[in-house]
Design an enzyme around this catalytic site. Structure first.
Site, mmCIF file in Angstrom:
data_model
loop_
_atom_site.group_PDB
_atom_site.id
_atom_site.type_symbol
_atom_site.label_atom_id
_atom_site.label_comp_id
_atom_site.label_asym_id
_atom_site.label_seq_id
_atom_site.Cartn_x
_atom_site.Cartn_y
_atom_site.Cartn_z
ATOM 1 N N PRO A 11 0.696 -1.305 0.004
ATOM 2 C CG PRO A 11 -0.938 -1.736 1.410
ATOM 3 C CD PRO A 11 0.287 -2.087 1.051
ATOM 4 C CG ASN A 12 -0.224 4.305 1.205
ATOM 5 O OD1 ASN A 12 -1.167 4.907 0.783
ATOM 6 N ND2 ASN A 12 -0.591 3.879 2.534
ATOM 7 N NE ARG A 19 3.989 6.499 1.623
ATOM 8 C CZ ARG A 19 4.107 5.569 2.219
ATOM 9 N NH1 ARG A 19 4.519 4.680 1.392
ATOM 10 N NH2 ARG A 19 4.039 4.996 3.586
ATOM 11 C CE1 TYR A 24 8.771 5.366 3.255
ATOM 12 C CE2 TYR A 24 6.983 7.323 2.954
ATOM 13 C CZ TYR A 24 7.803 6.132 3.727
ATOM 14 O OH TYR A 24 7.144 5.852 4.613
ATOM 15 C CG ASN A 75 8.624 -1.418 0.629
ATOM 16 O OD1 ASN A 75 7.832 -1.722 1.524
ATOM 17 N ND2 ASN A 75 9.151 -0.277 0.128
ATOM 18 C CB ALA A 78 1.588 0.282 6.714
ATOM 19 C CG HIS A 81 4.818 -2.086 10.196
ATOM 20 N ND1 HIS A 81 6.353 -2.401 10.422
ATOM 21 C CD2 HIS A 81 4.764 -1.071 9.591
ATOM 22 C CE1 HIS A 81 6.959 -1.398 9.560
ATOM 23 N NE2 HIS A 81 5.931 -0.574 8.960
ATOM 24 C CG ASP A 88 -0.396 -17.238 7.322
ATOM 25 O OD1 ASP A 88 0.593 -16.997 7.965
ATOM 26 O OD2 ASP A 88 -1.487 -17.133 8.064
ATOM 27 C CD GLU A 99 10.866 -6.999 5.921
ATOM 28 O OE1 GLU A 99 10.817 -8.300 6.598
ATOM 29 O OE2 GLU A 99 10.355 -6.145 6.700
ATOM 30 C CG HIS A 101 11.317 -1.615 4.795
ATOM 31 N ND1 HIS A 101 9.739 -1.870 4.699
ATOM 32 C CD2 HIS A 101 11.659 -2.832 5.631
ATOM 33 C CE1 HIS A 101 9.318 -2.803 5.120
ATOM 34 N NE2 HIS A 101 10.486 -3.657 5.705
ATOM 35 C CB SER A 103 12.285 5.010 5.503
ATOM 36 O OG SER A 103 11.388 4.081 5.814
ATOM 37 N NE ARG A 108 9.558 6.490 8.868
ATOM 38 C CZ ARG A 108 8.821 6.146 8.036
ATOM 39 N NH1 ARG A 108 9.017 5.349 7.142
ATOM 40 N NH2 ARG A 108 7.748 7.140 7.990
#
Ligand code: DQA
Length: 153
Positions: A11-12, A19, A24, A75, A78, A81, A88, A99, A101, A103, A108
């Site tokens: 998302p995002n 953004r 980012y 990536n 959110a 988290h 799964d 994985e 990211h 940032s 953070r």
């Protein structure tokens, strides 16, 4: 059929460039995907990039494309988290999962310090901006297609 590497953006991440650029960066998602496709093509690998703002759509994409993939770069945004159905879906796969990211999540807010994906990931790249995706791809190419890598082991 060339081997496939699946790249998943949560998302995002479709808003990259606009953004919170101070966090980012200004590189867009289209720029990142183009760089990954170009590097993959040079190595003879088909890179499939998927973005969705909906966890279920990401699960669908993993079920459709994950089984045959040589590796997964994700990536999760959110969902990192708290996205347990995403975790799964990834846990079913045997290919290595990296994985990524943009940032450095550990510098953070506290809620970003927990990843439900990390325990099933082979590794994590955090805080290196858009180049983190390319570093993940280099690792997968070297590990999974050693003829493309520089050093083995
Ligand atoms: C992110 C970090 C997450 O905490 C955040 O929710 C994102 C982007 C990153 O790339 O730095 O959407 O995954």
């Amino acid at each position: 059929m060339p081997p496939t590497i699946l790249v998943i953006h949560g998302p995002n991440l479709n808003m990259l460039g606009r953004r919170e650029p101070q966090i980012y960066g200004t590189t867009t998602l289209a720029d990142i995907d183009a760089a990954l496709l170009a590097r993959g093509a040079a190595a003879g690998v088909n890179v499939v990039c998927i973005q969705s703002n909906h966890e279920g759509e990401l699960v669908d994409a993993i079920q459709a494309h994950g089984w045959d993939a040589l590796g997964i770069i994700i990536n999760p945004g959110a969902l990192t988290h708290y996205g347990l159905s995403l975790r799964d879906a990834l846990a079913m796969l045997s290919a290595p999962i990296i994985e990524v990211h943009l940032s450095n999540v550990y510098q953070r807010e506290a809620f970003r310090h927990t990843s439900v994906i990390a325990p099933i990931a082979r590794g994590q790249i955090t805080g290196l901006g858009w180049r983190g995706y390319l570093l993940a791809l280099e690792w997968l190419l070297a590990e999974r297609l050693p003829a493309n890598g520089t050093t083995q082991g």
